[in-house]
Design a protein around this motif. Sequence first.
Motif, PDB file in Angstrom:
ATOM      1  N   MET A 306      84.406  53.880  -9.869  1.00  0.00           N
ATOM      2  CA  MET A 306      84.654  52.550 -10.410  1.00  0.00           C
ATOM      3  C   MET A 306      84.866  51.562  -9.267  1.00  0.00           C
ATOM      4  N   SER A 310      87.151  45.153  -9.395  1.00  0.00           N
ATOM      5  CA  SER A 310      86.723  44.483 -10.624  1.00  0.00           C
ATOM      6  C   SER A 310      87.943  43.884 -11.320  1.00  0.00           C
ATOM      7  N   ASN A 313      90.279  46.414 -12.795  1.00  0.00           N
ATOM      8  CA  ASN A 313      90.797  47.500 -11.958  1.00  0.00           C
ATOM      9  C   ASN A 313      91.693  47.037 -10.825  1.00  0.00           C
ATOM     10  N   ASN A 553      89.668  57.907 -13.857  1.00  0.00           N
ATOM     11  CA  ASN A 553      88.303  58.076 -13.342  1.00  0.00           C
ATOM     12  C   ASN A 553      88.295  58.699 -11.953  1.00  0.00           C
ATOM     13  N   THR A 581      78.610  49.554 -23.497  1.00  0.00           N
ATOM     14  CA  THR A 581      79.612  49.795 -22.454  1.00  0.00           C
ATOM     15  C   THR A 581      80.214  48.465 -22.009  1.00  0.00           C
ATOM     16  N   ASP A 582      81.358  48.561 -21.328  1.00  0.00           N
ATOM     17  CA  ASP A 582      82.058  47.388 -20.770  1.00  0.00           C
ATOM     18  C   ASP A 582      82.300  46.313 -21.827  1.00  0.00           C
ATOM     19  N   GLU A 584      84.697  44.034 -23.940  1.00  0.00           N
ATOM     20  CA  GLU A 584      86.038  43.469 -23.809  1.00  0.00           C
ATOM     21  C   GLU A 584      86.584  43.110 -25.192  1.00  0.00           C
ATOM     22  N   LEU A 595      89.235  46.806 -21.547  1.00  0.00           N
ATOM     23  CA  LEU A 595      87.822  47.139 -21.406  1.00  0.00           C
ATOM     24  C   LEU A 595      87.545  48.451 -22.131  1.00  0.00           C
ATOM     25  N   ASN A 597      84.912  51.463 -23.275  1.00  0.00           N
ATOM     26  CA  ASN A 597      83.707  52.150 -22.795  1.00  0.00           C
ATOM     27  C   ASN A 597      83.256  51.670 -21.411  1.00  0.00           C
ATOM     28  N   PRO A 598      84.149  51.694 -20.411  1.00  0.00           N
ATOM     29  CA  PRO A 598      83.670  51.379 -19.051  1.00  0.00           C
ATOM     30  C   PRO A 598      82.496  52.289 -18.722  1.00  0.00           C
ATOM     31  N   LYS A 599      81.426  51.715 -18.196  1.00  0.00           N
ATOM     32  CA  LYS A 599      80.183  52.493 -18.050  1.00  0.00           C
ATOM     33  C   LYS A 599      80.344  53.681 -17.103  1.00  0.00           C
ATOM     34  N   GLU A 600      81.178  53.537 -16.060  1.00  0.00           N
ATOM     35  CA  GLU A 600      81.392  54.668 -15.157  1.00  0.00           C
ATOM     36  C   GLU A 600      82.104  55.810 -15.873  1.00  0.00           C
TER      37      GLU A 600
END
Length: 764
Positions: A306, A310, A313, A553, A581-582, A584, A595, A597-600
Amino acid sequence: MKIPINKKYCIRLGLVMAMMMAGIQTVTAQRMIRVSGTVYNTADTKKVTPVTDAEVIVYSCKTVAQGKKLKNELSAHSKEMAVILDEENTTRIDKNGYYEILVPDNGALVFKAEMSEAVLVRVNNNQRIDVNVDLGLQLDEVVVTGVRTELEPVPAIGNMNGNVLVVGNTFTLPQKMGSEYARLIIQPYTVVCGKADADTVDFSEPIVIDGKKFRGAQVRKTGYDLSRDSLEKYVSKDYELTGNRMEIEWNDTIIVPDPKANYSCYADFIVENLNAVGYNRNFQIVSCKNKRPLQFLEYTNTYKEMDFNSPFNIERPKVEKRNTKDRVELIFRISSDRLEETAENLRNMNKIKMNLQKILNVPDAILKELYITGYASPEGSYKSNQELAEKRTKRVMNEVVEILPKSVNEMMYKMYDAEVKPWKEVTDMMRKDSLEHMAQELEDIIERYDGNTDRQSREIKKLKYYKSTVVNYLEKLRQVEYRMAYDIYREPTDEEVWEAYRKKGMDGIYTRYEYWKLFQMIEDDNELERLAGKAYNESLEENPERPWALAANVLAVQYLKRDTVDTSILEPFIDRSVYVTDYERRNIRSNRMELVNPKEIVNNQLCMYIKLYDYENASILAKILPDEEDFRMAKAFAWALGGYYKGGRNDEEKRRCEMTFDAISKLTKRNAVVMYLALDTREGDNMANKAIGELNQEDAMTWYFKAIVNARKGDAGFTEAMMCLYQCFKTDRKFIHTAKNDGEFTDEVVERAEELLMINGADK
């Protein structure tokens, strides 16, 4: 029967034709017609006979130009024609050379018979088209001198695609086994091989065929309400049971719990007459040797880190509540709340004061709460011990807080408690010191006077070793436990964070901001995993429903690096009802943006499911991941291992299958071989054979692939398959076990290869 087609080719030509027609004329819809006919073998000029013992695939093409292109590719055995096959636009001839297929009235048909040249025929609105192909001389017809009177199905081979077992068989019902007065019931079911007491994994839908007279009687028996018949919904509407010979096709797909295991299918065959069961036998219909075309796929771990900076994060210094606790041993005078004047007592009291002082000396730290619990040993009166423990705890509290500034003391919440330790703790300590006999004597007294602590104390005091041994353990029970809670706000520099970590290590107390910094500083994977696990567990205690995503993660990535799986770590951050994903959204409880379903995280959870052989969940997450280059391989492996690499029910699925096949087959040379073999077609085998030439010819895996290609030729490839297996086993004996459980090979070919290995002494 599902028939594949060259989807990649058809889509490309379809797009080209659409572009050519655009702007020139208005495109009119093509009229689809059903064309049928017979394919004849013209090898013998004296006698033209229908093709009966060779595979002929018929391709439907929308245009003649498309057909010409396909004909050239099929005749050249090019790579494209074996990749993606469309079941809707192809068919195969039956045992009499007959076929039926839908095709545009101005389109074309292409006929491909094994390794012979493809044949193109223009439709020109003809609904009957017979075709001649040259297959070489066929054998004369075989005269059957006997008639089978028993039902004896031969076990077929199941194909394992991911965690889906694809099975099928043809059951030949002999003459006079059925009748129009009977009902045939076939109940297939699946079990795990190698387990005598294995539970049934799955029951397939039963096959039910009624005779005409039986059905009439059944209607009357149910009072003209067939819904009362529990098997009614399974009764075939296309066939009737008679006394004639009958062939019944059965196919099914079964989701299995463990894709690494081997599975077999059995079936109960029942012929029920109007009043009784006339026939009831059980047969194995699918062998325990399953084909596993993807077991040798080279999987690439595609975990994702991740972005630490961001918006969701990045961490800022903030006020955080922290707790610290410890336990010290203090020796009090007997029956007194005063401490013995010993060096150890002084050292332990100073330890409590020093820990308080540490917090007071930390900039921007505020001491908020202090809890002290005193423990007394159980000898004597329980009531007196409880009162004494309270006095001792209060005295310790007063001595400790004397060092605090008045302003801190007044604002701090203080709580003390007292507890009398049970005699059971004495017996536990004795056992650790191997004093089993003494410990048992104490336990006998404790059980005899259960609930009466005073009587327990009196009886134990009578033991001859009480003063010499038991008293020593009682002193260890007189302890004080303390816990401090404080708030801290501070933004340390990178150097300060690292220096503090070097001093305190894994036992240190860190703010989330400090963890965030340390995650970016630590280079050793094992150390980073331990720290991320510590941070994640702390966040889980604070908020079980929504722990810290970044720490989760970091921990998951370290797990994936060393092939470890725990899907519970990332699951709190995934919402399968949100198909992107992502995403909000505002949390209803906290009113904070979060957030989803964070894509990572979705990517890494997908990787974990693949390692667990849970391809169903992996495929679900693959749908959520965006179609971006960063996630192309993760999605491709999920689709492929789930069995989605050929065919497709619509254009979207067909494009996905094409992308999956291309992405994985181009990743490594071995994967190209594996994916062609996974097509399980004659064309795919030919392409696999070519791709094998790109591998290391001395490698055991290469010999194994060669053996598969030859084994698929049946009797014609038996010797070559055996010799290839022999070379494989000679290079690496681990493949013997693999081959014995692989549905690609018969038992005989594996046994002959092993025998050859022994004869040549290669097994020594």
